[in-house]
Design a protein around this motif. Structure first.
Motif, PDB file in Angstrom:
ATOM      1  N   PHE A 158      15.990  38.259  74.001  1.00 11.48           N
ATOM      2  CA  PHE A 158      17.236  38.010  73.265  1.00 11.48           C
ATOM      3  C   PHE A 158      17.938  39.310  72.883  1.00 11.48           C
ATOM      4  N   LEU A 184      24.672  38.824  70.349  1.00 14.44           N
ATOM      5  CA  LEU A 184      24.037  38.128  69.237  1.00 14.44           C
ATOM      6  C   LEU A 184      24.920  36.990  68.740  1.00 14.44           C
ATOM      7  N   GLU A 192      20.531  33.641  69.851  1.00 11.09           N
ATOM      8  CA  GLU A 192      20.174  35.064  69.867  1.00 11.09           C
ATOM      9  C   GLU A 192      20.276  35.672  68.468  1.00 11.09           C
ATOM     10  N   ARG A 245      21.006  40.394  74.979  1.00  9.75           N
ATOM     11  CA  ARG A 245      22.179  39.525  75.009  1.00  9.75           C
ATOM     12  C   ARG A 245      23.056  39.733  73.777  1.00  9.75           C
TER      13      ARG A 245
END
Length: 353
Positions: A10, A15, A19, A13
């Motif tokens: 996560f 947020l 995430e 990626r």
């Protein structure tokens, strides 16, 4: 003795949504745990790694496509490191090394018509396979609302007592400084003169409700922020054209989102399916009133702090609706806290060590 290993993909990626949830809980698990009591595995070439103090960081290979990381890289790692139990935050499970899994919702099981085209059909097929593996093999299932727990239990014939509920939080929004330049870019947005919507703009976010309502109320302004707008127009709205009183803003920074939330007439979420729904919580923390649908988990989460609409009916007047009294959100904001959720997860993890 088994050790907990967090799947840290996560961190590669943006947020948003899940995430963000994973990031905030991991940060607090780092604070709660003893030195190297919990580990996290991330791609070795990750650009930004949070300054964890207690988590043992395992940098493994380079960033790869998510499905390769899940199906190959992690499982090969665990094949030679069997002391670990994996903690998954994002609705996924490793077929040969099932661990502790957050399953936020099972949307694809209930709305197959929302997955149009070959690519989306394949996404739904993969998700259904993963969810059923989770239901059958996960060492513990954690979800984010009683609504989702009930749906998961019923769909996969699981005792609901074996599914833990850990709620989302909102505290990340406290540290965001609002960027009011958005009002210079869009002077048509006057304070308390527009309704604001934020989300991924997938089918279930129900942007079509806003378009239908806006067409009936041309004097009311709507600001809509979210990603995948080109896909949205093709797959969700088809031949529908957004009226001139809706401004599709695309992706906005958190700072501009907070500014829009602070000054909106109300935050609007007409989704017909949500496992939790974080944006209304963020809006409440900014002092905004919220108008949300009476579907899925939303009434459970927001109770009497929200105004409710039918996600399939636009024959209402939002201004009249907002005349109805609602409760202040103070108790709600205290209840849904990342601090509380992290402590709950930490206690759950102790069962596996």
């Amino acid at each position: 003795m088994p050790q907990i290993l967090i799947n840290g993909y996560f961190l590669c990626r943006n947020l948003t949504g899940i995430e963000r949830f994973a990031f905030e809980l991991t940060k607090r698990l780092d604070e709660l745990s003893a030195f190297e009591e919990i580990s996290i595995i991330v791609p070795g070439d990750i650009v930004t790694l949070p300054p964890y103090k207690n988590l043992r960081i395992i940098l493994h290979k380079k960033k790869e496509p998510h499905i390769w990381w899940q199906m190959v890289t992690l499982q090969l790692f665990l094949l030679t490191h069997r002391e670990y139990i994996i903690l998954e935050f994002a609705n996924t499970i490793l077929p040969f090394f099932p661990g502790i899994v957050f399953l936020h919702d099972i949307y694809c099981e209930f709305f197959p018509e929302d997955f149009r085209g070959l690519k989306n059909w394949l996404v739904r097929l993969y998700n259904k396979w993963q969810y059923r593996l989770i239901a059958k093999h996960a060492k513990r299932i954690i979800t984010v609302s009683k609504f989702s727990r009930s749906q998961i239990a019923d769909a996969y014939n699981i005792d609901s007592h074996n599914i833990s509920v850990v709620y989302n939080g909102w505290e990340h929004f406290k540290n965001i400084v609002p960027d009011y330049s958005i009002f210079n870019e869009h002077p048509e947005f006057k304070a308390r003169g527009y309704f604001f919507t934020l989300g991924s703009l997938s089918m279930r976010k129900n942007i079509l409700w806003i378009i239908k309502y806006a067409s009936k109320h041309p004097q009311t302004m709507f600001a809509v922020s979210g990603t995948s707008l080109p896909v949205l127009k093709v797959r969700e709205l088809e031949d529908t054209t957004a009226p001139s009183n809706i401004l599709l803003l695309g992706y906005l920074s958190d700072s501009k989102v907070k500014a829009l939330m602070e000054r909106c007439r109300a935050f609007l979420m007409p989704s017909y399916y949500e496992g939790f729904g974080i944006p209304p919580l963020e809006a409440l923390s900014c002092g905004a009133e919220i108008i949300i649908s009476n579907a899925a988990s939303l009434p459970e989460i927001y109770g009497n702090t929200a105004h409710y609409i039918d996600p399939y009916n636009t024959d209402i007047d939002l201004e009249e609706l907002m005349q109805n009294p609602i409760e202040k959100p103070d108790a709600l904001l205290a209840k849904y806290s990342y601090d509380n959720s992290a402590r709950q997860v930490y206690e759950l993890l102790k069962e596996f060590r």
